[in-house]
Design a protein around this motif. Sequence first.
Motif, mmCIF file in Angstrom:
data_model
loop_
_atom_site.group_PDB
_atom_site.id
_atom_site.type_symbol
_atom_site.label_atom_id
_atom_site.label_comp_id
_atom_site.label_asym_id
_atom_site.label_seq_id
_atom_site.Cartn_x
_atom_site.Cartn_y
_atom_site.Cartn_z
ATOM 1 N N UNK A 24 0.845 -1.190 0.000
ATOM 2 C CA UNK A 24 0.000 0.000 0.000
ATOM 3 C C UNK A 24 0.886 1.247 0.000
ATOM 4 N N UNK A 25 0.458 2.256 -0.728
ATOM 5 C CA UNK A 25 1.298 3.429 -0.947
ATOM 6 C C UNK A 25 1.323 4.407 0.221
ATOM 7 N N UNK A 26 0.174 4.575 0.888
ATOM 8 C CA UNK A 26 0.083 5.544 1.970
ATOM 9 C C UNK A 26 -1.073 5.150 2.892
ATOM 10 N N UNK A 27 -1.332 5.975 3.884
ATOM 11 C CA UNK A 27 -2.374 5.694 4.877
ATOM 12 C C UNK A 27 -3.744 5.484 4.237
ATOM 13 N N UNK A 28 -4.105 6.383 3.322
ATOM 14 C CA UNK A 28 -5.408 6.276 2.666
ATOM 15 C C UNK A 28 -5.507 4.971 1.876
ATOM 16 N N UNK A 29 -4.476 4.651 1.132
ATOM 17 C CA UNK A 29 -4.448 3.412 0.356
ATOM 18 C C UNK A 29 -4.481 2.189 1.273
ATOM 19 N N UNK A 30 -3.774 2.262 2.401
ATOM 20 C CA UNK A 30 -3.761 1.151 3.358
ATOM 21 C C UNK A 30 -5.173 0.835 3.841
ATOM 22 N N UNK A 31 -5.891 1.830 4.346
ATOM 23 C CA UNK A 31 -7.215 1.571 4.921
ATOM 24 C C UNK A 31 -8.270 1.267 3.856
ATOM 25 N N UNK A 32 -8.137 1.867 2.694
ATOM 26 C CA UNK A 32 -9.051 1.540 1.597
ATOM 27 C C UNK A 32 -8.831 0.081 1.176
ATOM 28 N N UNK A 33 -7.584 -0.326 1.079
ATOM 29 C CA UNK A 33 -7.258 -1.705 0.699
ATOM 30 C C UNK A 33 -7.745 -2.683 1.759
ATOM 31 N N UNK A 34 -7.530 -2.363 3.029
ATOM 32 C CA UNK A 34 -7.989 -3.234 4.119
ATOM 33 C C UNK A 34 -9.512 -3.388 4.060
ATOM 34 N N UNK A 35 -10.215 -2.289 3.887
ATOM 35 C CA UNK A 35 -11.681 -2.342 3.817
ATOM 36 C C UNK A 35 -12.150 -3.205 2.651
ATOM 37 N N UNK A 36 -11.570 -2.990 1.481
ATOM 38 C CA UNK A 36 -11.961 -3.746 0.294
ATOM 39 C C UNK A 36 -11.611 -5.235 0.440
ATOM 40 N N UNK A 37 -10.416 -5.533 0.907
ATOM 41 C CA UNK A 37 -9.997 -6.929 1.057
ATOM 42 C C UNK A 37 -10.807 -7.640 2.146
ATOM 43 N N UNK A 38 -11.168 -6.922 3.192
ATOM 44 C CA UNK A 38 -11.996 -7.512 4.261
ATOM 45 C C UNK A 38 -13.394 -7.832 3.737
ATOM 46 N N UNK A 39 -13.953 -6.909 2.976
ATOM 47 C CA UNK A 39 -15.274 -7.116 2.397
ATOM 48 C C UNK A 39 -15.291 -8.302 1.439
ATOM 49 N N UNK A 40 -14.244 -8.436 0.644
ATOM 50 C CA UNK A 40 -14.202 -9.455 -0.407
ATOM 51 C C UNK A 40 -13.443 -10.718 -0.004
ATOM 52 N N UNK A 41 -13.075 -10.830 1.266
ATOM 53 C CA UNK A 41 -12.234 -11.956 1.716
ATOM 54 C C UNK A 41 -12.899 -13.283 1.377
ATOM 55 N N UNK A 42 -12.131 -14.184 0.762
ATOM 56 C CA UNK A 42 -12.652 -15.504 0.409
ATOM 57 C C UNK A 42 -11.603 -16.552 0.754
ATOM 58 N N UNK A 43 -11.831 -17.781 0.347
ATOM 59 C CA UNK A 43 -10.946 -18.871 0.746
ATOM 60 C C UNK A 43 -9.725 -19.052 -0.151
ATOM 61 N N UNK A 44 -9.507 -18.135 -1.091
ATOM 62 C CA UNK A 44 -8.320 -18.249 -1.932
ATOM 63 C C UNK A 44 -7.049 -18.115 -1.094
#
Length: 156
Positions: free
Chosen positions: A43-63
């Motif tokens: 992640x590039x910065x704070x905003x990217x970190x939390x946006x990525x965490x939110x998106x990955x948490x929402x879409x988390x699957x068994x891959x």
Amino acid sequence: EIKDIVKNWIMKDLSVVDPDFGFAPCPYAKKAFIDNKLLVIDCLDREDLWRTIARQSRDFNDKYSVIICAEAEPSQKYEEVEAACVAMNEWFALNGMDVWLLAFQTNFTMVFIQRLSELDDASKILEKTGYYENYTKEDYLNLILTRRRRREDARC
């Protein structure tokens, strides 16, 4: 670059048995890495970190078993990252989501995204081996039992 740092950390630190402790700091990390069940996202910065965490948490699957969102240049203090993870974990549990965040910081920031149920099941196995015997009562309560209660709240 951050992916290489994480790989070295897993292989040289997390997977090596500590002679004083009798266990590797994270007995499951190497297997997740070798089995290709670990994804590291730079992640590039704070905003990217939390946006990525939110998106990955929402879409988390068994891959993947673990997704690590990493920020090479920390933009927040550890206490801020940890507080955000605690708040999000509470939100996940209240919304019945089988997701758990863990914060880690040295000279870079990492937030681990995992299945709450898998993490708790693994901790129950470790508990039977005596893994947590060296934990303080406070750490055991805050790190293990709180997570277990959130799993009950989330019903997962």
